[in-house]
Scaffold this motif. Structure first.
Motif, short mmCIF file in Angstrom:
data_model
loop_
_atom_site.label_atom_id
_atom_site.label_comp_id
_atom_site.label_asym_id
_atom_site.label_seq_id
_atom_site.Cartn_x
_atom_site.Cartn_y
_atom_site.Cartn_z
N ARG A 46 -4.55 -0.51 11.87
CA ARG A 46 -5.53 -0.82 12.92
C ARG A 46 -6.76 -1.51 12.33
O ARG A 46 -7.32 -2.44 12.93
CB ARG A 46 -5.94 0.46 13.66
N LEU A 47 -7.18 -1.07 11.14
CA LEU A 47 -8.33 -1.72 10.49
C LEU A 47 -8.02 -3.18 10.17
O LEU A 47 -8.86 -4.06 10.34
CB LEU A 47 -8.68 -0.98 9.18
N PRO B 231 -0.92 9.85 2.82
CA PRO B 231 -1.47 11.14 3.25
C PRO B 231 -2.34 11.02 4.50
O PRO B 231 -2.99 9.99 4.72
CB PRO B 231 -2.32 11.58 2.04
N ASP B 232 -2.31 12.04 5.34
CA ASP B 232 -3.16 12.14 6.56
C ASP B 232 -2.93 10.98 7.54
O ASP B 232 -3.87 10.56 8.23
CB ASP B 232 -4.65 12.21 6.19
N GLU B 233 -1.74 10.45 7.57
CA GLU B 233 -1.38 9.36 8.49
C GLU B 233 -2.35 8.18 8.39
O GLU B 233 -2.68 7.54 9.39
CB GLU B 233 -1.32 9.88 9.93
N THR B 234 -2.86 7.92 7.19
CA THR B 234 -3.81 6.83 7.03
C THR B 234 -3.13 5.47 7.09
O THR B 234 -3.80 4.45 7.19
CB THR B 234 -4.58 6.96 5.69
N VAL C 296 0.86 -1.19 0.00
CA VAL C 296 0.00 0.00 0.00
C VAL C 296 0.89 1.24 0.00
O VAL C 296 1.56 1.53 0.99
CB VAL C 296 -0.93 0.00 1.24
N ASP C 297 0.93 1.90 -1.13
CA ASP C 297 1.77 3.09 -1.26
C ASP C 297 1.19 3.97 -2.36
O ASP C 297 0.79 3.46 -3.41
CB ASP C 297 3.23 2.69 -1.60
N ASP C 298 1.14 5.28 -2.11
CA ASP C 298 0.59 6.16 -3.15
C ASP C 298 1.61 6.45 -4.24
O ASP C 298 1.30 7.10 -5.23
CB ASP C 298 0.06 7.46 -2.52
N LYS C 299 2.85 5.95 -4.04
CA LYS C 299 3.87 6.13 -5.09
C LYS C 299 4.03 4.81 -5.84
O LYS C 299 4.57 3.83 -5.30
CB LYS C 299 5.20 6.58 -4.46
N ILE D 217 2.34 -4.73 3.23
CA ILE D 217 3.37 -3.72 3.48
C ILE D 217 2.70 -2.35 3.32
O ILE D 217 2.12 -2.07 2.26
CB ILE D 217 4.54 -3.86 2.47
N ILE D 218 2.73 -1.54 4.37
CA ILE D 218 2.04 -0.25 4.33
C ILE D 218 3.04 0.90 4.41
O ILE D 218 3.85 0.94 5.35
CB ILE D 218 1.06 -0.11 5.52
N SER D 219 2.95 1.81 3.48
CA SER D 219 3.79 3.02 3.56
C SER D 219 3.32 3.86 4.73
O SER D 219 2.12 4.13 4.87
CB SER D 219 3.68 3.81 2.26
#
Lengths: 160, 360
Positions: B187-188, B178-181, B129-132, B172-174
């Protein structure tokens, strides 16, 4: 000490303890004889503490009760304990003694008597004497627990 | 043993050490995911072991939870300053210990029937999970030699939808979404029954220490740093998914057991190779193979720990009557000549050449 014994036996062993006969305090003799829990063979967990408070904690259990406690804390059946041998029972009682004395020692530290625990050890038998540090007091507490008697024997000297 | 009882319903291996010296040695050899540490111990107490652990570059990242009867305020503060993830005072309730350990590592309930161990070469679904998109592509490219399906999601919403459709084997989460999501997504994932036990890694720039600290405080124990070391990521993925990694280092080719050493052999890689050494040699013997080739041609440098492993491999081969040869490069061959114990080691240029004398 009473609260510490109750807490350890409740949390770790799931056993309820009931104090019997109140606190028995005395000035110990230079050679204080061991406590005898009737004629049954007994196991005694012992641990020392030193610092602003000095002393010794003894935890007396009869052998059958010690095995019961070891089974409870380790999640082992009687036959599993037999296969594992005496050392496992000794380790379990040493751990119970360590936790009991630790709870008491933490109270001493928080009350302004910082001290450190020694390593716990195990005594078997009932024919031994305790030679306490000079000017120590002896406090003995008896408990009923699972139809057995448990005794916490504390020798303590506060400050220098 | 008291700790073992607490974790009997969970799929985790408990290693025991009876004092600080044994503890340090076991930590260095096994690289555990977590150390539960008592204070009062013979030989070396817990405070000294913790201090040494935190001074050791290879071991300092291993999280430590103190589990001790020493609960005096001053003592707890002293230990906290050295660096521990949590502090549990004995006596303790099993559920409290499990909850605290579960915040640091992924604890999975033990399943009834033993499942076949998944191998590193089995397919797996990994969600990045990454916006880039370049980062997703970089990971896809870096792991392309394994049959892992790397799925990309650019936002928390996309990731949640993906997890609902196809619960991944690892996420894998970046941490710079944005917005500390990123942490909200973590947590979700933990709150969802289907992904509750899915391993989750964070992804952050190496210099973003505050971000990494925040993630660790939220329970996201593993954070991969950018620039990404693909070999390290691969090792961490394999460990988190409990994959059999032996195929990275061992193979049977033309009736010969090949043991391959990578370019660099850090403690975790050496532990993996060592763990599989005897079972793989036993498998080879069982299958009737008598030749072993240790392929060290990629190796950059011959550290003492590598030499020790090679001696052990050769010794095991000797004991079982196997013929052992080594493939190396000029650099490590030269390094060997400078060490008394390895002076006589011979290296072949290729696996074929190493095999050839055996064929004659």
């Amino acid at each position: 000490m009473s609260a510490s014994v109750s807490n350890v036996f409740d949390v770790m062993l799931n056993l309820e303890t009931a104090a019997v006969g109140g606190l028995d305090s005395s000035v110990p003799s230079p050679q204080s004889p061991a406590i005898r829990l009737g004629d049954a063979p007994q196991i005694v967990g012992t641990i020392g503490f030193t610092g602003e408070a000095k002393g010794l904690v003894y935890l007396y259990l009869d052998l059958a009760f010690a095995r019961h406690c070891a089974g409870q804390i380790l999640g082992m059946t009687e036959s599993e304990l037999t296969v594992a041998g005496d050392e496992v029972v000794h380790d379990a009682i040493a751990e119970v003694t360590n936790m009991t004395a630790g709870g008491f020692k933490n109270c001493l530290c928080d009350c302004g008597y910082p001290c450190m625990l020694s390593l716990p050890s195990i005594l078997r038998g009932n024919s031994f004497y305790v030679v306490p540090v000079s000017n120590a007091m002896r406090h003995t507490l008896r408990f009923n627990c699972s139809e057995h008697t448990l005794v916490a024997d504390l020798f303590i000297k506060l400050g220098d | 043993m008291v700790v073992k009882k607490a974790f009997k319903d969970f799929d985790c291996e408990i290693l025991e050490a009876s004092n600080g010296v044994e503890g340090l040695s076991t930590a260095a050899k096994e690289m555990p995911d977590l150390v539960l540490l008592d204070v009062t111990m013979p030989v070396m107490d817990g405070v000294e072991m913790l201090t040494r652990l935190k001074c050791d570059a290879a071991l300092k990242a291993i999280p430590v939870i103190m589990l001790t009867a020493e609960g005096g305020r001053d003592h707890v503060l002293k230990v906290a300053k050295i660096g521990v993830r949590d502090y549990v005072v004995k006596p303790f309730r099993d559920d409290v210990l499990i909850e605290k350990v579960g915040r640091v590592i992924n604890l999975k309930p033990r399943t009834e029937a033993p499942l076949r161990t998944k191998s590193i070469s089995d397919p797996a679904d990994i969600l990045v999970v990454d916006d880039k998109s370049a980062i997703i592509e970089q990971i896809r490219d870096g792991l392309k030699h394994w049959p892992w399906r790397i799925h990309g999601a650019a936002s928390q919403g996309e990731a949640v939808d993906f997890c609902a459709r196809t619960p991944p084997d690892l996420v894998i989460i970046s941490l710079s979404l944005p917005d500390e999501t990123g942490l909200a997504l973590f947590r979700l994932i933990r709150a969802n029954v289907c992904t509750k036990y899915t391993p989750v890694f964070g992804l952050a720039v190496r210099t973003e220490t505050a971000q990494m600290q925040q993630a660790q405080n939220a329970g996201l124990g593993t954070v991969i740093t950018k620039p990404i070391d693909m070999r390290d990521l691969e090792t961490r993925i394999a460990k988190a998914m409990n994959l059999d990694t032996s195929k990275r280092y061992y193979a049977i080719e033309s009736e010969t057991l090949i043991m391959r050493l990578p370019e660099t052999c850090g403690p975790s890689i050496l532990t993996e190779i060592d763990r599989h050494l005897k079972p793989k040699i036993a498998e080879a013997v069982d299958a009737g193979h008598v030749n072993v080739v240790i392929d060290a041609h990629l190796l950059n440098s011959l550290e003492m720990a590598v030499i020790k492993l090679l001696f052990q491999a050769m010794q095991t081969c000797r004991e079982l009557g196997l013929k052992c040869a080594m493939v190396g490069n000029s650099k490590i061959a030269a390094e060997c000549k400078g060490i008394e114990d390895t002076r006589h080691w011979n290296f072949y240029d290729s696996i074929e050449a190493a095999r050839a004398p055996r064929a004659t």
